[in-house]
Design a protein around this motif. Structure first.
Motif, PDB file in Angstrom:
ATOM      1  N   GLY A 197       0.853  -1.237  -0.179  1.00  5.50           N
ATOM      2  CA  GLY A 197      -0.020   0.235  -0.024  1.00  5.50           C
ATOM      3  C   GLY A 197       0.865   1.366  -0.068  1.00  5.50           C
ATOM      4  O   GLY A 197       0.177   2.361   0.035  1.00  5.50           O
ATOM      5  N   VAL A 198       2.160   1.122   0.010  1.00  6.88           N
ATOM      6  CA  VAL A 198       2.771   2.637  -0.112  1.00  6.88           C
ATOM      7  C   VAL A 198       3.126   2.711  -1.533  1.00  6.88           C
ATOM      8  O   VAL A 198       3.514   2.151  -2.060  1.00  6.88           O
ATOM      9  N   ASP A 199       2.933   4.316  -1.927  1.00  9.55           N
ATOM     10  CA  ASP A 199       3.188   4.533  -3.131  1.00  9.55           C
ATOM     11  C   ASP A 199       4.569   4.410  -3.583  1.00  9.55           C
ATOM     12  O   ASP A 199       5.319   5.070  -2.917  1.00  9.55           O
ATOM     13  N   GLN A 200       4.774   3.562  -4.887  1.00 10.20           N
ATOM     14  CA  GLN A 200       6.154   3.421  -5.147  1.00 10.20           C
ATOM     15  C   GLN A 200       6.905   4.734  -5.402  1.00 10.20           C
ATOM     16  O   GLN A 200       8.272   4.666  -5.331  1.00 10.20           O
ATOM     17  N   PHE A 201       6.326   5.689  -5.869  1.00 13.49           N
ATOM     18  CA  PHE A 201       7.108   6.870  -6.180  1.00 13.49           C
ATOM     19  C   PHE A 201       7.502   7.735  -4.938  1.00 13.49           C
ATOM     20  O   PHE A 201       8.163   8.698  -5.107  1.00 13.49           O
ATOM     21  N   ARG A 202       7.045   7.200  -3.732  1.00 14.33           N
ATOM     22  CA  ARG A 202       7.482   7.851  -2.750  1.00 14.33           C
ATOM     23  C   ARG A 202       8.814   7.159  -1.988  1.00 14.33           C
ATOM     24  O   ARG A 202       9.222   7.695  -1.094  1.00 14.33           O
ATOM     25  N   LEU A 203       9.035   6.196  -2.410  1.00 15.94           N
ATOM     26  CA  LEU A 203      10.184   5.188  -1.965  1.00 15.94           C
ATOM     27  C   LEU A 203      11.442   5.108  -3.232  1.00 15.94           C
ATOM     28  O   LEU A 203      11.188   4.921  -4.375  1.00 15.94           O
ATOM     29  N   SER A 204      12.578   5.121  -2.602  1.00 15.01           N
ATOM     30  CA  SER A 204      13.570   4.537  -3.375  1.00 15.01           C
ATOM     31  C   SER A 204      14.568   3.740  -2.470  1.00 15.01           C
ATOM     32  O   SER A 204      14.440   3.563  -1.170  1.00 15.01           O
ATOM     33  N   ALA A 205      15.385   2.817  -3.197  1.00 14.59           N
ATOM     34  CA  ALA A 205      16.320   1.974  -2.591  1.00 14.59           C
ATOM     35  C   ALA A 205      17.629   2.128  -2.926  1.00 14.59           C
ATOM     36  O   ALA A 205      17.954   2.435  -4.249  1.00 14.59           O
ATOM     37  N   VAL A 206      18.398   1.918  -2.084  1.00 14.37           N
ATOM     38  CA  VAL A 206      19.971   1.890  -2.399  1.00 14.37           C
ATOM     39  C   VAL A 206      20.712   1.055  -1.313  1.00 14.37           C
ATOM     40  O   VAL A 206      20.411   1.163  -0.149  1.00 14.37           O
ATOM     41  N   GLY A 207      21.839   0.670  -1.693  1.00 10.92           N
ATOM     42  CA  GLY A 207      22.698  -0.264  -0.795  1.00 10.92           C
ATOM     43  C   GLY A 207      24.180   0.281  -0.923  1.00 10.92           C
ATOM     44  O   GLY A 207      24.603   1.007  -1.628  1.00 10.92           O
ATOM     45  N   TYR A 208      24.625   0.423   0.370  1.00  8.77           N
ATOM     46  CA  TYR A 208      25.944   0.944   0.822  1.00  8.77           C
ATOM     47  C   TYR A 208      26.988  -0.072   1.044  1.00  8.77           C
ATOM     48  O   TYR A 208      28.000   0.292   1.532  1.00  8.77           O
TER      49      TYR A 208
END
Length: 465
Positions: free
Chosen positions: A426-437
């Motif tokens: 249910g969370v809008d995909q355009f509100r989220l980004s993913a990154v690995g450090y």
């Protein structure tokens, strides 16, 4: 003769009732009918003893010869400029031819008298600027028979019409008939005066539409109208002719060119979009109760002022955060003015998110989320939904065990695994980004087991504008 007289009187009477003007351009024809008197004495003749010209001119009892019935009829045609041409016929009997020098009357034995005359006359009515009084002068000629002998005559006439109505007149006329040749009929000279009295009826005006206004003066000759409007109609009776009336079938006022203003708002009904309700000129006659420039019929809130873009209604602030709904990016959730009506993520909320995120567990060396992490992820989802416009970054971190390349790939996979779970729930995909450090951002020492455990983590951090 008696029956003829009655017939002529009845005919001319009917004719007179059917006309409507005196003899002029409008009614060019006239018929006169009456009696005549022949007077031979005051003519200056010398065949028998007669008086000088005009001598005893009004001595009707001794010198006038009169038939006790209709004895003269004439028909006239108006030519123009005051001139009329008339043809007349008359009959009489001559019993009195004058008198002797000793005063003895000269009687003759019922000599028959017939005359046909033509005359051109000129009316002095316009010259004298009179109305009902119409005097005229005439000249002409004719032929007169006394008994069986006849002679041509040169005639001069003086007459008067007294117009009793617009088409009926009393006519009085006297005519001097002169004969140039000398001859005698039982001692009577044909030179004489002929007086007449009768009724004149004028008729013949052209009135194409039959409205009583003759075509010459009728501004609408093909349409029946009213005399006061020069023959033009006023269908709705409002005092404005149809040709000048913008609403010829509905009574109105001169102010609005013959149209009504039913609601009295100063706007004629044809131009009034709300003709039965008083309104404003700038709104085409429609009312605006709240004064917002939108007519009540088109105003969603006719008693509350509001902008046109909101259908005439005032903007609301449903969540009561001081930001109007039109400007509120989160109209159903109280927020701050600085954040366009949306709630702001505080440091404490940020801390709570990362406390929950730290509890997300993965299978060893993999990016598969363990089932026991579902509850904490749902808690994260609940927080994210409270801030519907805030954007976050899901960050993946590892310890330093293993190669850096492997750790980078693993951190990317775990960050995306958490993002996908949040989006799927249910969370809008355009509100989220993913990154690995990978192992680049440790929060504890990788030299101890406890430190490495802290470094193997997922964080969810607010993206600040």
């Amino acid at each position: 003769m008696k029956h003829l007289s009655r017939f002529l009187v009845a005919s001319i009477f009917v004719l007179g009732l059917s006309t409507a003007n005196a003899q002029n351009e409008d009614n060019p024809w006239a018929v006169s009918i009456g009696i005549n008197a022949v007077d031979i004495f005051p003519t200056g003749g010398d065949l028998i003893s007669q008086g000088e010209i005009f001598d005893e001119f009004f001595n009707a009892g001794d010198h006038w010869n009169i038939l006790p019935s209709v004895s003269k009829i004439s028909v006239g045609r108006y030519i123009g400029d005051g001139f009329t041409f008339t043809v007349a016929g008359s009959v009489n009997k001559i019993d009195n031819a004058g008198e002797l020098p000793d005063g003895t009357l000269v009687d003759v034995d019922d000599l028959s008298y017939y005359a046909v005359d033509g005359r051109i006359s000129y009316s002095l009515q316009k010259v004298l600027n009179t109305g009902w009084f119409d005097p005229y002068l005439g000249v002409g000629g004719g032929y007169t028979w006394v008994d069986e002998l006849g002679a041509g005559t040169l005639n001069g006439s003086l007459g008067m019409n007294f117009w009793l109505t617009e088409n009926l007149a009393l006519n009085l006329q006297t005519t001097y008939k002169h004969v140039f040749e000398d001859y005698e009929v039982t001692g009577v000279t044909p030179t004489h005066f002929q007086h007449s009295a009768g009724l004149t009826f004028a008729f013949g005006g052209k009135d194409t539409d039959g409205d009583g206004v003759y075509d010459k003066e009728d501004e609408c000759p093909d349409v029946p109208g009213l005399e006061e409007f020069n023959g033009c109609p006023d269908t709705d009776g409002d005092g404005i002719t149809d040709a000048k009336d913008d609403c010829p079938d509905t009574a109105g006022t001169a102010e609005f060119n013959g149209c009504p203003d039913t609601d009295g708002d100063g706007i004629a009904d044809p131009k009034d979009e709300c003709p039965t309700v008083a309104g404003l000129a700038n709104l085409n006659g429609c009312p605006d109760a709240d004064g917002d420039g939108i007519t009540d019929a088109k105003d969603g809130c006719p008693n509350e002022a509001g902008p046109a873009e909101n259908n005439g209604c005032p903007y609301q602030d449903k969540d009561g955060d001081g930001v109007l709904d039109k400007d509120d990016n989160c109209p159903d959730v109280a927020g701050t003015v600085a954040n366009n009506g949306c709630p702001e993520v505080t440091e404490e909320i940020q801390k709570t998110l990362n406390q929950y995120a730290a509890q997300v567990l993965f299978d060893s060396g993999k990016s598969t989320i363990k089932d026991e992490s579902t509850k904490v992820l749902n808690d994260i989802i609940a927080i994210l939904k409270e801030y519907p416009t805030a954007k976050f970054t899901v960050e993946g971190h590892t310890d330093s065990a293993g190669s850096a390349k492997l750790n980078q790939r693993l951190s990317d996979s775990r960050a995306n695994a958490v993002k996908n779970f949040l989006v799927e729930n249910g969370v809008d995909q355009f509100r989220l980004s993913a990154v690995g450090y990978g192992e680049d951002k440790p929060i504890a020492s990788n030299s101890t087991r406890a430190g490495r455990a802290k470094n193997r983590r997922v964080e969810i951090n607010l993206v600040k504008n």
